[in-house]
Design a protein around this motif. Sequence first.
Motif, PDB file in Angstrom:
ATOM      1  N   GLU A 177       0.914  -1.268   0.051  1.00 52.57           N
ATOM      2  CA  GLU A 177      -0.027  -0.032  -0.030  1.00 52.57           C
ATOM      3  C   GLU A 177       0.856   1.376   0.037  1.00 52.57           C
ATOM      4  OE1 GLU A 177      -2.746  -0.319   3.202  1.00 52.57           O
ATOM      5  OE2 GLU A 177      -3.769  -2.051   2.292  1.00 52.57           O
ATOM      6  N   GLU A 178       1.967   1.378   0.723  1.00 52.83           N
ATOM      7  CA  GLU A 178       2.674   2.321   0.771  1.00 52.83           C
ATOM      8  C   GLU A 178       3.561   2.612  -0.591  1.00 52.83           C
ATOM      9  OE1 GLU A 178       6.510   4.410   3.467  1.00 52.83           O
ATOM     10  OE2 GLU A 178       5.356   2.460   4.310  1.00 52.83           O
ATOM     11  N   LEU A 179       3.916   1.583  -0.956  1.00 46.08           N
ATOM     12  CA  LEU A 179       4.975   1.724  -2.339  1.00 46.08           C
ATOM     13  C   LEU A 179       3.834   2.439  -3.312  1.00 46.08           C
ATOM     14  CD1 LEU A 179       7.227  -1.105  -2.060  1.00 46.08           C
ATOM     15  CD2 LEU A 179       7.776   1.069  -2.062  1.00 46.08           C
TER      16      LEU A 179
ATOM     17  N   ASP B  96       2.197   6.080  -7.361  1.00 47.20           N
ATOM     18  CA  ASP B  96       0.816   6.590  -7.879  1.00 47.20           C
ATOM     19  C   ASP B  96       0.985   8.205  -7.597  1.00 47.20           C
ATOM     20  OD1 ASP B  96      -0.212   4.404  -8.879  1.00 47.20           O
ATOM     21  OD2 ASP B  96      -1.700   4.253  -6.772  1.00 47.20           O
ATOM     22  N   ALA B  97       1.825   8.613  -6.416  1.00 43.60           N
ATOM     23  CA  ALA B  97       1.763  10.114  -6.358  1.00 43.60           C
ATOM     24  C   ALA B  97       2.760  10.680  -7.377  1.00 43.60           C
ATOM     25  CB  ALA B  97       2.208  10.329  -4.822  1.00 43.60           C
ATOM     26  N   LEU B  98       3.510  10.060  -7.966  1.00 39.27           N
ATOM     27  CA  LEU B  98       4.621  10.561  -8.697  1.00 39.27           C
ATOM     28  C   LEU B  98       3.955  11.165 -10.222  1.00 39.27           C
ATOM     29  CD1 LEU B  98       7.380   7.789  -8.929  1.00 39.27           C
ATOM     30  CD2 LEU B  98       7.424   9.939  -7.432  1.00 39.27           C
ATOM     31  N   SER B  99       4.329  12.087 -10.758  1.00 33.21           N
ATOM     32  CA  SER B  99       3.946  12.657 -12.063  1.00 33.21           C
ATOM     33  C   SER B  99       4.237  11.747 -13.002  1.00 33.21           C
ATOM     34  CB  SER B  99       4.867  14.041 -12.287  1.00 33.21           C
ATOM     35  OG  SER B  99       6.190  13.524 -12.685  1.00 33.21           O
ATOM     36  N   GLU B 100       3.650  11.805 -14.017  1.00 32.38           N
ATOM     37  CA  GLU B 100       3.581  10.859 -15.139  1.00 32.38           C
ATOM     38  C   GLU B 100       4.931  10.665 -15.620  1.00 32.38           C
ATOM     39  OE1 GLU B 100       2.159  10.535 -19.868  1.00 32.38           O
ATOM     40  OE2 GLU B 100       0.579  11.242 -18.175  1.00 32.38           O
TER      41      GLU B 100
ATOM     42  N   GLU C  61       7.664  11.173 -14.058  1.00 31.93           N
ATOM     43  CA  GLU C  61       8.709  10.438 -13.059  1.00 31.93           C
ATOM     44  C   GLU C  61       8.158   8.976 -13.095  1.00 31.93           C
ATOM     45  OE1 GLU C  61       8.911  13.981  -9.545  1.00 31.93           O
ATOM     46  OE2 GLU C  61       7.054  12.659  -9.747  1.00 31.93           O
ATOM     47  N   GLN C  62       7.033   8.730 -13.327  1.00 31.63           N
ATOM     48  CA  GLN C  62       6.559   7.219 -13.507  1.00 31.63           C
ATOM     49  C   GLN C  62       7.177   6.700 -14.707  1.00 31.63           C
ATOM     50  OE1 GLN C  62       2.375   6.700 -13.558  1.00 31.63           O
ATOM     51  NE2 GLN C  62       2.063   7.651 -11.472  1.00 31.63           N
ATOM     52  N   ILE C  63       7.318   7.437 -15.790  1.00 28.03           N
ATOM     53  CA  ILE C  63       7.933   7.127 -16.974  1.00 28.03           C
ATOM     54  C   ILE C  63       9.451   6.796 -16.729  1.00 28.03           C
ATOM     55  CG2 ILE C  63       8.629   7.663 -19.447  1.00 28.03           C
ATOM     56  CD1 ILE C  63       6.022   8.994 -19.560  1.00 28.03           C
ATOM     57  N   ASP C  64      10.282   7.669 -16.050  1.00 32.89           N
ATOM     58  CA  ASP C  64      11.680   7.724 -15.577  1.00 32.89           C
ATOM     59  C   ASP C  64      11.711   6.373 -14.991  1.00 32.89           C
ATOM     60  OD1 ASP C  64      12.439   9.790 -16.937  1.00 32.89           O
ATOM     61  OD2 ASP C  64      12.341  11.219 -15.386  1.00 32.89           O
ATOM     62  N   LEU C  65      10.917   6.222 -13.839  1.00 36.16           N
ATOM     63  CA  LEU C  65      11.109   4.908 -13.211  1.00 36.16           C
ATOM     64  C   LEU C  65      11.117   3.583 -13.982  1.00 36.16           C
ATOM     65  CD1 LEU C  65      11.392   4.497  -9.910  1.00 36.16           C
ATOM     66  CD2 LEU C  65       8.986   4.401  -9.700  1.00 36.16           C
TER      67      LEU C  65
ATOM     68  N   ALA D 273       4.143   3.099 -23.302  1.00 37.08           N
ATOM     69  CA  ALA D 273       3.496   1.997 -22.750  1.00 37.08           C
ATOM     70  C   ALA D 273       2.753   2.669 -21.391  1.00 37.08           C
ATOM     71  CB  ALA D 273       4.783   0.980 -22.359  1.00 37.08           C
ATOM     72  N   HIS D 274       2.937   3.654 -21.055  1.00 33.15           N
ATOM     73  CA  HIS D 274       2.581   4.403 -19.797  1.00 33.15           C
ATOM     74  C   HIS D 274       1.053   4.180 -19.652  1.00 33.15           C
ATOM     75  CE1 HIS D 274       1.124   7.467 -16.797  1.00 33.15           C
ATOM     76  NE2 HIS D 274       2.009   6.770 -16.279  1.00 33.15           N
ATOM     77  N   ASN D 275       0.588   3.752 -18.342  1.00 34.48           N
ATOM     78  CA  ASN D 275      -0.939   3.623 -18.290  1.00 34.48           C
ATOM     79  C   ASN D 275      -1.250   3.750 -16.762  1.00 34.48           C
ATOM     80  OD1 ASN D 275      -0.561   1.098 -17.075  1.00 34.48           O
ATOM     81  ND2 ASN D 275      -0.522  -0.020 -18.756  1.00 34.48           N
ATOM     82  N   GLU D 276      -2.118   3.471 -16.280  1.00 36.25           N
ATOM     83  CA  GLU D 276      -2.494   3.836 -14.903  1.00 36.25           C
ATOM     84  C   GLU D 276      -2.302   2.654 -13.864  1.00 36.25           C
ATOM     85  OE1 GLU D 276      -3.835   6.716 -13.746  1.00 36.25           O
ATOM     86  OE2 GLU D 276      -3.500   7.566 -15.800  1.00 36.25           O
ATOM     87  N   ARG D 277      -1.582   1.714 -14.504  1.00 35.41           N
ATOM     88  CA  ARG D 277      -1.148   0.823 -13.733  1.00 35.41           C
ATOM     89  C   ARG D 277       0.482   0.523 -13.512  1.00 35.41           C
ATOM     90  NH1 ARG D 277      -4.368  -1.120 -17.820  1.00 35.41           N
ATOM     91  NH2 ARG D 277      -2.672  -2.315 -18.802  1.00 35.41           N
ATOM     92  N   THR D 278       1.079   1.634 -13.373  1.00 34.34           N
ATOM     93  CA  THR D 278       2.325   1.637 -13.370  1.00 34.34           C
ATOM     94  C   THR D 278       2.852   0.960 -11.957  1.00 34.34           C
ATOM     95  OG1 THR D 278       2.712   3.563 -14.694  1.00 34.34           O
ATOM     96  CG2 THR D 278       4.644   3.036 -13.206  1.00 34.34           C
TER      97      THR D 278
END
Length: 110
Positions: free
Chosen positions: A29-31, A36-40, A42-46, A72-77
Amino acid sequence: MTEPNRGSNPFDDMEAVVLEEHEDDPVVEELTGLIDALSEDEQIDLVSLTWLGRDDYSAADWAMVREEAARAHNERTASYLLGVPQLGDFLEEGLSMLGYSCEDFEIGRL
């Protein structure tokens, strides 16, 4: 979460219990909340760092890897990344390939 009276000790089962999935796992839950709190971007970079670190690419491929991750980015990162068994190792290796270390990104050192 622990299972009472398992009848075993961590050495006997090679501590496999840490790999078990449990409903309402606070770590998951924490991770998930953190990712989810990262920007799009930042998620792409991860995701890009993860792909880079699994030895599919070289540091010179960063721009291409990032473009693929953006497509490939979506809401399930978070779910995707938490399903990668060696996520920590891949992120560390991806950072290393780009000339960084995990210590460079410790809280308070940014």
